[in-house]
Scaffold this active site. Structure first.
Site, PDB file in Angstrom:
ATOM      1  NE  ARG A  66      -2.564   1.187   3.439  1.00  0.00           N
ATOM      2  CZ  ARG A  66      -2.541   0.412   4.530  1.00  0.00           C
ATOM      3  NH1 ARG A  66      -3.059  -0.789   4.513  1.00  0.00           N
ATOM      4  NH2 ARG A  66      -1.996   0.848   5.648  1.00  0.00           N
ATOM      5  CG  ASP A  96      -7.192  20.531 -11.361  1.00  0.00           C
ATOM      6  OD1 ASP A  96      -6.368  20.168 -12.231  1.00  0.00           O
ATOM      7  OD2 ASP A  96      -8.293  19.975 -11.197  1.00  0.00           O
ATOM      8  CE  LYS A 113      -9.558  13.978 -17.247  1.00  0.00           C
ATOM      9  NZ  LYS A 113      -9.878  15.074 -16.359  1.00  0.00           N
ATOM     10  CE1 TYR A 152     -13.761  17.423 -13.925  1.00  0.00           C
ATOM     11  CE2 TYR A 152     -13.351  16.587 -11.713  1.00  0.00           C
ATOM     12  CZ  TYR A 152     -13.713  16.362 -13.026  1.00  0.00           C
ATOM     13  OH  TYR A 152     -14.003  15.087 -13.439  1.00  0.00           O
TER      14      TYR A 152
HETATM   15  C1  LIG Z   1     -10.786  15.130 -15.219  1.00  0.00           C
HETATM   16  C2  LIG Z   1     -10.394  16.189 -14.291  1.00  0.00           C
HETATM   17  C3  LIG Z   1     -10.270  15.943 -12.926  1.00  0.00           C
HETATM   18  C4  LIG Z   1     -10.652  14.627 -12.306  1.00  0.00           C
HETATM   19  O1  LIG Z   1      -9.870  13.581 -12.719  1.00  0.00           O
HETATM   20  P1  LIG Z   1     -10.379  12.051 -12.651  1.00  0.00           P
HETATM   21  O2  LIG Z   1      -9.131  11.295 -12.875  1.00  0.00           O
HETATM   22  O3  LIG Z   1     -11.390  11.892 -13.723  1.00  0.00           O
HETATM   23  O4  LIG Z   1     -10.958  11.860 -11.289  1.00  0.00           O
HETATM   24  C5  LIG Z   1      -9.817  16.967 -12.119  1.00  0.00           C
HETATM   25  N1  LIG Z   1      -9.517  18.175 -12.620  1.00  0.00           N
HETATM   26  C6  LIG Z   1      -9.634  18.448 -13.931  1.00  0.00           C
HETATM   27  C7  LIG Z   1      -9.267  19.804 -14.418  1.00  0.00           C
HETATM   28  C8  LIG Z   1     -10.074  17.471 -14.805  1.00  0.00           C
HETATM   29  O5  LIG Z   1     -10.234  17.760 -16.103  1.00  0.00           O
END
Ligand SMILES: *Cc1c(COP(=O)(O)O)cnc(C)c1O
Length: 391
Positions: free
Chosen positions: A55, A182, A207, A108
Site C-alpha cells: 500500500r 489543479d 488525462k 472542476y
Molecule cells: C478530469 C479532471 C479531474 C478529475 O480527474 P479524474 O481522474 O477523472 O478523477 C480533475 N480536474 C480536472 C481539471 C479534470 O479535467
C-alpha cells in the site's frame, strides 16, 4: 536539464529498472524481510522510499513518484486512484473542523461539490471567488482560512488566473495558508506551479500523463513545507494505486512532451479556424486574446495543451445539437480528455451556472468543448466544418 530530457531519464535508475529500459512492474501486497533488522529498518524508512508494504508503494510507484517530483520541481509526490481522489484527499489532509477555504468558481465541478456538500457537512465552510481575483483575495481571508484552491485555466470556460499576484498577497496577509492548484491542463510541463509559489500541484493523471484513455490516476506534487502532512494523511486514508497503473503512467510520461506539443499545435490551429467561423461567437483558448486572463497565460505559461472551448452565436436546440454532434467522424462525444483521440462535448449556460454561486456567466449561445487529439488537423477541421454545416 530540459523537460524533454528529464522525462526520458527520470525514474529510470537501476534500482527501479533492474537493468531493463523501463521500471519493473512490481505487483505485490507483502514485502518479504530477510531479518528482524531489515524489517525494523523498513518500518522506520517506508516514508522515504524503502519497500515495506504494498500500500505504501513498490518500485513501480517509487519510479513514477520520482519522475513527477522532477517534472514539477517538488519535494514529494502522492499517487491517488484518480484525479478527484488526489484533489479531495489533498484538501482533506490540511483541514480540521471549523476551518474556512476559498475556491475559484471556475474549478472542476466535482472539486466544488466536495466543498459544497461533504466539507460543509463537517463544518468546513467555503467562500467562492471569481476567477479574475488577484490581490483583492485578501478581502476574503478570515482568521480560520486554511486553504485556497485554484484551477487555471478554469474547467470548461478556460479563464486564466493571476496566480503569482494572488499568492504574493495571500502570503503577506496569512503566510500559513496552503495554496493548491489543479494543474491538469498544463500537465506540469507548461506551468511550473511550485516555482510560482503554489504549495501543491495536483493533476488528473487520467488525462495527459496516462495519455491513452486507458487508465485513471491522480498525482499531488508537494513542496517541502506541505509534504509530510500530505503523505501522512494520505497514508491514513489508504490512498494508493496498483503497480500496473503506475507503469502505464510512467510509460505515458516518456512521450508527454511530444504529445503535448502536437496537441498544442493542432489545438491552436482549430481554435484559430473556429475564431473565424461565421457561426462562432467566441473562442475560449488561453493562447487567444479573446480568452479571459490571456495576458497571464502569456506571462506564466510556456505553452498550451489541446483542451479549449468555444461559444456559438446561437443557442442550439436538442435537435440542432444532435445534427451537429451525433454524426461526427473523428471527434468522439465523451467526457474526459488528454488522450490521443479528439473529443467533443457541449454544455448549455444553465448547467455551467449551476455551479457558480456568485458570478453568473452571461452569454447566449451554446458552449462546445474540444480536446484536439493527434489526428491530422485538416481531417479535424473537415469534421468540424461538416458538423457546423449540419446544424
Ligand atoms: C478530469 C479532471 C479531474 C478529475 O480527474 P479524474 O481522474 O477523472 O478523477 C480533475 N480536474 C480536472 C481539471 C479534470 O479535467
Amino acid at each position: 536539464m530540459k523537460d524533454e530530457t528529464k522525462i526520458i531519464n527520470s525514474g529510470r535508475n537501476i534500482q527501479f529498472t533492474h537493468r531493463a529500459i523501463n521500471p519493473i512492474v512490481q505487483r505485490t501486497s507483502s514485502i518479504i524481510f530477510n531479518s528482524i533488522a531489515q524489517k525494523k529498518h523498513a518500518a522506520k524508512n517506508y516514508k522515504n522510499g524503502e519497500l515495506f508494504y504494498g500500500r505504501y508503494g513498490t518500485l513501480s510507484h517509487f519510479s513514477l513518484q520520482k519522475s513527477m517530483i522532477e517534472l514539477e520541481n517538488g519535494s514529494g509526490c502522492m499517487l491517488f486512484p484518480c484525479g478527484t481522489a488526489a484533489i479531495t484527499h489533498t484538501i482533506f489532509a490540511f483541514i480540521t473542523y471549523g476551518d474556512h477555504i476559498l475556491i475559484t468558481e471556475s474549478a472542476y465541478a466535482p472539486t466544488q461539490n466536495f466543498c459544497r456538500f461533504l466539507l460543509n457537512k463537517m463544518n468546513v465552510h467555503t467562500t467562492w471567488f471569481h476567477s479574475s481575483i488577484s490581490n483583492n483575495i485578501t478581502n476574503l481571508i478570515q482568521h480560520n482560512t486554511k486553504l485556497i484552491i485554484l484551477e487555471s485555466p478554469g474547467s470548461i470556460t478556460m479563464e486564466v488566473q493571476d496566480i503569482p499576484t494572488l499568492i504574493q498577497a495571500t502570503r503577506k496577509k496569512k503566510p500559513d495558508i496552503i495554496i493548491l492548484l489543479d494543474n491538469t491542463w498544463s500537465s506540469g510541463v507548461f506551468l511550473k506551479a511550485l516555482d510560482i509559489g503554489v504549495d501543491i500541484s495536483i493533476q488528473s493523471g487520467t488525462k495527459y500523463i496516462i495519455g491513452h484513455s486507458d487508465g485513471m490516476m491522480g498525482t499531488a506534487v508537494s513542496n517541502a513545507r506541505c509534504w509530510n502532512t500530505l503523505q501522512e494523511q494520505s497514508y491514513l486514508m489508504g490512498q494508493t494505486i496498483d503497480a500496473d497503473t503506475a507503469y502505464i503512467a510512467a510509460r505515458g510520461l516518456r512521450t508527454l512532451y511530444v504529445r503535448l506539443k502536437q496537441h498544442e499545435k493542432t489545438g491552436l490551429h482549430l481554435a484559430q479556424w473556429l475564431n473565424n467561423h461565421p457561426k462562432v461567437d467566441r473562442v475560449n483558448h488561453p493562447a487567444l486574446p479573446s480568452c479571459q486572463g490571456h495576458k497571464y497565460f502569456i506571462r506564466d505559461f510556456t505553452g498550451s495543451s489541446g483542451l479549449f472551448s468555444f461559444i456559438l452565436k446561437k443557442r442550439l436546440t436538442d435537435k440542432q445539437l444532435s445534427n451537429f454532434l451525433d454524426n461526427m467522424k473523428y471527434f468522439k462525444m465523451a467526457y474526459s480528455w488528454g488522450g490521443f483521440e479528439s473529443l467533443i462535448t457541449t454544455m448549455q449556460i444553465e448547467e455551467l451556472n449551476s455551479i457558480r454561486p456568485i458570478n453568473k456567466l452571461n452569454f447566449t449561445g451554446t458552449l462546445i468543448r474540444i480536446h484536439a487529439g493527434l489526428e491530422h488537423q485538416e481531417d479535424l477541421i473537415q469534421d468540424l466544418s461538416d458538423g457546423l454545416n449540419r446544424i
